[in-house]
Design an enzyme around this catalytic site. Structure first.
Site, PDB file in Angstrom:
ATOM      1  N   GLU A  44      11.513   1.333   0.710  1.00  0.00           N
ATOM      2  CA  GLU A  44      10.761   2.094  -0.294  1.00  0.00           C
ATOM      3  C   GLU A  44      11.544   2.238  -1.595  1.00  0.00           C
ATOM      4  O   GLU A  44      10.969   2.239  -2.685  1.00  0.00           O
ATOM      5  CB  GLU A  44      10.400   3.479   0.260  1.00  0.00           C
ATOM      6  CG  GLU A  44       9.474   3.434   1.459  1.00  0.00           C
ATOM      7  CD  GLU A  44       8.181   2.679   1.172  1.00  0.00           C
ATOM      8  OE1 GLU A  44       7.686   2.744   0.033  1.00  0.00           O
ATOM      9  OE2 GLU A  44       7.678   2.014   2.098  1.00  0.00           O
ATOM     10  N   HIS A  47      10.840  -0.675  -3.786  1.00  0.00           N
ATOM     11  CA  HIS A  47       9.560  -0.554  -4.500  1.00  0.00           C
ATOM     12  C   HIS A  47       9.716   0.335  -5.736  1.00  0.00           C
ATOM     13  O   HIS A  47       9.206   0.010  -6.817  1.00  0.00           O
ATOM     14  CB  HIS A  47       8.493   0.044  -3.582  1.00  0.00           C
ATOM     15  CG  HIS A  47       7.962  -0.892  -2.554  1.00  0.00           C
ATOM     16  ND1 HIS A  47       7.476  -2.148  -2.866  1.00  0.00           N
ATOM     17  CD2 HIS A  47       7.808  -0.758  -1.204  1.00  0.00           C
ATOM     18  CE1 HIS A  47       7.053  -2.740  -1.758  1.00  0.00           C
ATOM     19  NE2 HIS A  47       7.249  -1.924  -0.739  1.00  0.00           N
TER      20      HIS A  47
END
Length: 292
Positions: A44, A47
């Site tokens: 994550e 991202h």
């Protein structure tokens, strides 16, 4: 449940995730839980970094039993290449960390059990997320590719449908495992969240299109220029169908024809917004424009 703000991003954890963590900790799998959390955090974080490199704000990171989901409002109207870059950053990071952990473990620099477990976790997360189905990263990559040819609406419909099929297959696999005496409850949880998230992606596509139209209209109001394109449609086409065909990269002029024979009207994206407000998504675009 809110976990506060990390690096300027609000973080929220789904209650079911916290319950699963508590169960596995109670069963004595503390080390494995920590490794899973580290692998997901790296995925994550990639991202988030990719989004910020493209000047996109990340408002929320929601931690789910099937992984994490970053809320990036600007990605809705982003260039397909930007969406591809942000989506691909997660699997690329996971595969990189998995390969590095494997090499370091083979070299004796990491303990075998921990090193290979961490490597397999990252490789599994990276490869699974490359499946071409929403809401997985591979689904975002395929949607970005298809949206340049089909429009974002049809591309979302196709990849969301693939996500629902994937979710159903995971649930079926969990049921088969249960029948044969090898229960994998995580398959049910993963299948459920993928199936429902894919449905949300499909349901939101028209509203996302409306947001992109409003954003482009705002750019024009400021006096800036946008690249343009021409879209030809029948006056019997619905407003929603036309909205689904618009590109996030171009400001479109729509030529409305009489069953494809001759042009009867021209409209801009601003006209589409007005037509939607008056007639809704399901009315023919010709009728909505004639009611102006």
């Amino acid at each position: 449940m809110s976990l506060g703000s990390w690096f300027g991003v609000r973080v929220r954890a789904h209650p079911l995730l916290l319950a699963l963590i508590a169960v596995y900790l109670g069963l004595g799998y503390g080390t494995q839980v920590l490794l899973v959390c580290l692998a997901l955090a790296g995925h994550e974080l990639a991202h988030i970094c990719a989004a910020r490199l493209n000047s996109l704000d990340v408002e929320l990171l929601e931690l789910l039993p099937c992984g994490g989901m970053a809320e990036i409002p600007g990605l809705t109207g982003a260039d397909p290449y930007e969406e591809t870059f942000v989506a691909a950053a997660g699997p690329a990071s996971s595969l990189t960390w998995g390969g590095l952990a494997w090499v370091l473990t083979d070299s004796g620099l990491l303990a075998a059990e921990l090193g290979y477990t961490f490597a397999l976790l990252n490789l599994s997360i990276g490869l699974f997320n490359l499946l071409p189905a929403l809401p997985l990263d591979g689904g975002h990559i395929v949607r970005a590719y298809l949206s340049r040819r089909l429009g974002r609406g049809p591309a979302t419909t196709l990849t969301a449908r693939a996500g629902r099929v994937l979710g159903a297959c995971l649930g079926a696999a969990g049921l088969i495992a249960l029948v044969y005496g090898s229960p994998w409850p995580s398959l049910f949880v993963l299948g459920y969240f993928i199936y429902t998230a894919a449905g949300r992606e499909r349901a939101m596509v028209l509203w996302q299109g409306m947001r992109r139209l409003a954003e482009k209209q705002g750019v024009l109001i400021t006096g800036e220029a946008l690249p343009g394109s021409v879209l030809v449609t029948s006056e019997r086409a619905t407003v929603g169908a036309v909205l689904n065909r618009l590109s996030s990269r171009y400001y479109s002029i729509v030529v409305i024809t009489d069953a494809g024979r001759s042009p009867v009207a021209l409209c801009t994206e601003a006209d589409l917004l007005d037509a939607m407000r008056r007639g809704g998504f399901d009315l023919p675009i010709g009728d909505c424009l004639r009611s102006k």
